[in-house]
Scaffold this motif. Sequence first.
Motif, short mmCIF file in Angstrom:
data_model
loop_
_atom_site.label_atom_id
_atom_site.label_comp_id
_atom_site.label_asym_id
_atom_site.label_seq_id
_atom_site.Cartn_x
_atom_site.Cartn_y
_atom_site.Cartn_z
N ASN A 1 0.86 -1.19 0.00
CA ASN A 1 0.00 0.00 0.00
C ASN A 1 0.89 1.23 0.00
O ASN A 1 1.47 1.57 1.02
N ASN B 1 1.29 -1.35 -6.52
CA ASN B 1 0.83 -1.92 -5.26
C ASN B 1 0.18 -3.28 -5.50
O ASN B 1 -0.48 -3.49 -6.51
N ASP C 1 -1.50 -6.41 -2.62
CA ASP C 1 -1.61 -7.02 -1.30
C ASP C 1 -1.63 -8.53 -1.50
O ASP C 1 -2.60 -9.09 -2.01
#
Length: 219
Positions: free
Chosen positions: A37, A43, A45
């Motif tokens: 993040n 980015n 996750d």
Amino acid sequence: MQRSKKNILIFGANSYLAKNFIEKYNENYTLHPVYRNHPGELNIDFAAANDHKAFAEKINYTIDAIIFFQGINPSMGIAEITEEHFIKMMKLNLITPTLLLQSLKEKLTSGAVTIFFSSVAKRKGSYDPSYAAAKSGLTGLMHSLANAYKMQRFNIISLGLVESSPVFNQMSDEFRKGHAARMQNGNFIKAENVTKVIDMIITNDNLNRADISLDGGFS
């Protein structure tokens, strides 16, 4: 004519070792950090549901090396471990890297190298069984990927306790002493030595399917 710098895709760019590598080798390579993040940057996750193909489409350059620095520290013992934690550990270490490589395969140059980080925990076990299991699983994953992607290289660096890392800092003095007693001369692993090995793997195109132990001879 001077050869252009290698493009290195760095996952988990905010980790302790990634920061050390970026600081030391930012002039040697063209580094492309990926964060969990981070505003304005790439980015992803690793623990979430991701569109890996959409992520790959954001990459507008060929990739010479991928380094998977991402991970989570061992945190739940056998008595309290949950299914959610176990699955998260597997997803971060094994599942998401596999799916990312599947989506990024057209971006990889011939001879591109992928580097994973395992741990001495795969031999000695861990307080957190999911951590030891995930790190052990990297060996089978490495060989499976090498079988599937024959024009690329896949290697593992298996680490002992890295000095000044978040894991090191959260340990008690007693645990550190016990760990050090099982390493050569009681020396913990230095971040600069880890980054040197990363550089060697990237530049040495004969290294493939290797699992390099950087653990001070832990026994």
